[in-house]
Design a protein around this motif. Structure first.
Motif, short mmCIF file in Angstrom:
data_model
loop_
_atom_site.label_atom_id
_atom_site.label_comp_id
_atom_site.label_asym_id
_atom_site.label_seq_id
_atom_site.Cartn_x
_atom_site.Cartn_y
_atom_site.Cartn_z
N GLY A 1 99.33 -88.67 -8.74
CA GLY A 1 99.32 -87.25 -9.00
C GLY A 1 98.61 -86.90 -10.29
N SER A 2 98.32 -85.62 -10.46
CA SER A 2 97.61 -85.15 -11.64
C SER A 2 98.52 -85.18 -12.86
CB SER A 2 97.10 -83.73 -11.41
OG SER A 2 96.57 -83.20 -12.61
N PRO A 3 98.04 -85.71 -14.00
CA PRO A 3 98.87 -85.75 -15.21
C PRO A 3 99.26 -84.36 -15.72
CG PRO A 3 96.96 -87.20 -15.42
CD PRO A 3 96.74 -86.38 -14.20
N GLN A 4 98.48 -83.35 -15.34
CA GLN A 4 98.76 -82.00 -15.82
C GLN A 4 99.83 -81.28 -15.00
OE1 GLN A 4 95.45 -83.10 -15.47
NE2 GLN A 4 95.49 -83.57 -17.68
N ASP A 5 100.15 -81.78 -13.81
CA ASP A 5 101.13 -81.11 -12.96
C ASP A 5 102.52 -81.22 -13.58
OD1 ASP A 5 99.14 -80.49 -11.22
OD2 ASP A 5 99.60 -82.10 -9.79
N ASN A 6 103.25 -80.11 -13.60
CA ASN A 6 104.62 -80.13 -14.09
C ASN A 6 105.56 -80.71 -13.04
OD1 ASN A 6 104.03 -79.03 -16.58
ND2 ASN A 6 104.46 -76.93 -15.97
N VAL A 7 106.53 -81.50 -13.50
CA VAL A 7 107.52 -82.11 -12.62
C VAL A 7 108.75 -81.20 -12.60
CG1 VAL A 7 108.95 -84.14 -12.21
CG2 VAL A 7 106.65 -84.40 -13.16
N PRO A 8 109.22 -80.79 -11.41
CA PRO A 8 110.44 -79.97 -11.36
C PRO A 8 111.60 -80.65 -12.06
CG PRO A 8 109.35 -80.03 -9.22
CD PRO A 8 108.65 -81.03 -10.09
N ASP A 9 112.47 -79.86 -12.66
CA ASP A 9 113.56 -80.40 -13.45
C ASP A 9 114.44 -81.35 -12.65
OD1 ASP A 9 114.75 -80.21 -16.17
OD2 ASP A 9 116.51 -79.56 -15.07
N GLU A 10 114.69 -81.01 -11.38
CA GLU A 10 115.56 -81.86 -10.57
C GLU A 10 114.91 -83.17 -10.18
OE1 GLU A 10 113.42 -78.87 -7.92
OE2 GLU A 10 114.53 -78.85 -9.81
N LYS B 1 118.99 -67.18 -21.61
CA LYS B 1 119.52 -68.46 -21.14
C LYS B 1 118.57 -69.59 -21.53
CE LYS B 1 122.75 -67.32 -17.56
NZ LYS B 1 123.33 -67.80 -16.31
N TYR B 2 119.17 -70.74 -21.75
CA TYR B 2 118.42 -71.91 -22.17
C TYR B 2 117.38 -72.29 -21.12
CZ TYR B 2 117.46 -76.81 -23.14
OH TYR B 2 116.85 -78.02 -23.36
N GLU B 3 116.14 -72.39 -21.54
CA GLU B 3 115.07 -72.78 -20.64
C GLU B 3 114.51 -74.13 -21.12
OE1 GLU B 3 112.18 -69.73 -20.49
OE2 GLU B 3 113.54 -68.23 -19.64
N PRO B 4 114.75 -75.18 -20.38
CA PRO B 4 114.29 -76.49 -20.83
C PRO B 4 112.77 -76.58 -20.88
CG PRO B 4 115.06 -76.59 -18.54
CD PRO B 4 115.41 -75.23 -19.07
N GLU B 5 112.30 -77.41 -21.76
CA GLU B 5 110.85 -77.63 -21.92
C GLU B 5 110.28 -78.25 -20.65
OE1 GLU B 5 107.92 -80.55 -24.56
OE2 GLU B 5 110.08 -80.52 -24.88
N PRO B 6 109.21 -77.67 -20.11
CA PRO B 6 108.61 -78.28 -18.91
C PRO B 6 107.96 -79.62 -19.24
CG PRO B 6 107.24 -76.48 -19.71
CD PRO B 6 108.49 -76.46 -20.53
N TRP B 7 108.06 -80.54 -18.31
CA TRP B 7 107.47 -81.87 -18.48
C TRP B 7 106.35 -82.06 -17.46
CZ3 TRP B 7 109.07 -86.74 -20.94
CH2 TRP B 7 109.91 -86.53 -22.03
N SER B 8 105.18 -82.42 -17.97
CA SER B 8 104.06 -82.74 -17.07
C SER B 8 104.23 -84.16 -16.53
CB SER B 8 102.73 -82.62 -17.81
OG SER B 8 102.64 -83.61 -18.82
N ARG B 9 103.50 -84.44 -15.47
CA ARG B 9 103.56 -85.79 -14.90
C ARG B 9 103.05 -86.83 -15.90
NH1 ARG B 9 104.48 -87.60 -9.81
NH2 ARG B 9 104.72 -85.43 -9.17
N GLY B 10 102.07 -86.45 -16.69
CA GLY B 10 101.56 -87.37 -17.70
C GLY B 10 102.59 -87.69 -18.76
N LYS B 11 103.36 -86.69 -19.17
CA LYS B 11 104.39 -86.94 -20.18
C LYS B 11 105.53 -87.77 -19.60
CE LYS B 11 107.08 -84.67 -23.79
NZ LYS B 11 107.48 -83.40 -24.42
N VAL B 12 105.85 -87.55 -18.31
CA VAL B 12 106.87 -88.37 -17.67
C VAL B 12 106.43 -89.82 -17.61
CG1 VAL B 12 108.11 -88.79 -15.51
CG2 VAL B 12 107.85 -86.45 -16.35
N ARG B 13 105.16 -90.06 -17.33
CA ARG B 13 104.65 -91.44 -17.33
C ARG B 13 104.78 -92.06 -18.72
NH1 ARG B 13 98.99 -89.96 -14.32
NH2 ARG B 13 99.88 -89.26 -12.34
#
Length: 447
Positions: free
Chosen positions: A77-86, A211-223
């Motif tokens: 997948g693209s490193p820029q794509d955000n990964v859903p929180d779940e 309400k608390y909004e968690p920081e979005p994580w991209s696929r690259g950051k998850v890697r």
């Protein structure tokens, strides 16, 4: 049905999907791939993988498959794509009171306070003036309305019991009954549901917040996080092979370039537990790592080695970083110790003195730490004092952990820093994997 592979599948490659041993049909390759012992039904914690004979998936292969699932499922997948929180590989723990929703009576956090009934409404103004003169008009009760009207009776809340353990001495010129203790809400109401419940205890201020909004994580950051967790597992295994407790911590180079430059952390650092070899009860891996980072921060070599400003005379000969920036070798705590101790006492430079303050280059400020086991309370407090940004850990320590188990140090009231706590998502196989991967420790051990 959807199937997720642990690696990229090549064209024309054959896939084998394993459903377990107790099937309603006979697999065509049963004679070649399944041993006779596997016919017995038993729960091995590996979904049946441990029962496969040599030539299919052995114990080491089963361990590898699970680790691929834990750490390598975000390669595509693209490193820029955000990964859903779940779908993130970790769970974020709620820390601050603003993150905790109090929308049922059991979740309402209460505090004991002194109150007094006002037999005559005309006493209200006199009592409010007395509150200011007595010093009881503290900001800790700003979320409460001082006066309550209930069933035609008026009451006034005075001060929290923990701030004034003894009954307050009331004005002598007013005929008032003795003060009594009552339970009041500890914080303001964030929602209308919470307001209704809290006001049933005592009239409460309605202060809705975003309400608390968690920081979005991209696929690259998850890697990046997955690679860091693999490194900390590797460091813990290496420690276990040396006879140490298999507990390790790891600080990677920050994911984004801006943080990397701001923190001047250009090399990852790892540390493991040294209590056995050092015969010292305080040589936990977190303490070792914080010390190593502090010493590295204090060295002008680190501050200037890759900084655009002119380089200063090096204080310590640090190991050279890997030529491949994506495969950097972490500096072990003993490497930092050896390099620093070999040079003896040094006169700190002006820049080093500046870095020693609680600023952008203070210890773990703005950095992320990964750990195999949940840090103990002592180490959790050390992380708080070191100003770490966030902590990730694999295995919760239910009897000793200070980041969500026994207590959650960054969640405590009165602390002057809060860091994010993230627990890695591991399936039902975690216990078996922990033992077979050499990362098991006594549950009463403080990590």
């Amino acid at each position: 049905m959807r199937y997720t592979t642990t690696r990229r599948i090549l064209p024309d490659e054959e896939l084998c999907i394993f459903y377990g041993h107790k099937l309603w049909f006979n697999p065509v390759d049963a004679a070649d791939c399944i041993s006779s012992d596997s016919i017995e039904e038993r729960e091995d914690g590996w979904g049946g993988l441990a029962n496969l004979s040599e030539g299919c998936v052995d114990e080491e292969g089963a361990t590898s498959l699970l680790e691929d699932w834990f750490f390598d499922r975000f390669k595509d997948g693209s490193p820029q794509d955000n990964v859903p929180d779940e779908e993130l590989p970790f769970t974020r723990l709620k820390l601050t009171p603003e993150d905790i929703e109090e929308e049922d009576m059991d979740s309402i956090r209460k505090e004991e306070a002194w109150a007094v009934d006002l037999p005559d409404p005309k006493y209200t103004a006199t009592m409010l003036k007395w509150l200011k003169q007595s010093g009881f008009d503290t900001p800790t009760m700003a979320h409460l309305k001082r006066v309550r009207k209930l069933d035609g009776k008026m009451s006034m809340v005075l001060i929290f019991k923990h701030e004034h353990p003894e009954p307050p001495t009331l004005p002598e010129d007013i005929d008032l009954p003795p003060p009594y203790i009552t339970a009041v809400p500890k914080t303001a109401a964030l929602t209308m549901t919470s307001l209704k419940l809290k006001s049933a205890l005592w009239p409460t201020i309605y202060a809705p917040r975003k309400k608390y909004e968690p920081e979005p994580w991209s696929r690259g950051k998850v890697r990046w996080a997955c690679e860091a967790m693999k490194e900390v597992v590797k460091a813990a295994r290496a420690a276990g092979e040396k006879g140490e407790l298999p507990i390790a911590a790891y600080v990677p180079v920050p994911f984004d370039e801006e943080t990397k430059v701001a923190t001047r952390m250009f090399e990852p650092i790892s540390a493991h537990d040294l209590r056995r070899s050092a015969c010292h009860p305080l040589r936990h891996c977190i303490i070792n790592l914080v010390r190593a980072v502090g010493e590295l921060r204090a060295s002008s070599t680190h501050s200037a080695s890759k900084s655009p400003v002119p380089q200063m005379t090096p204080i310590v000969d640090m190991p050279s970083p890997s030529p491949n920036p994506t495969q950097e070798s972490p500096l072990a705590v003993d490497q930092v110790d050896a390099a620093l101790s070999s040079r003896g006492p040094q006169t700190p430079s002006t820049e080093s003195q500046t870095d020693a303050q609680n600023g952008a280059h203070y210890l773990l400020t703005s950095l992320t730490l990964f750990m195999t086991h949940e840090p103990c309370i002592m180490c959790s407090m050390a992380l708080l004092h070191s100003r770490v940004k966030e902590v990730f850990y694999l295995f919760p320590m239910e009897k000793t952990g200070g980041c969500g188990s026994v207590t959650c140090v960054p969640r405590l009231e009165g602390v002057n820093h809060r860091y994010a706590v993230n627990r890695w998502k591991l399936g039902d196989e975690v216990q078996m994997w922990r033992e077979r991967s050499g990362l098991a420790i006594d549950e009463v051990c403080d990590a």
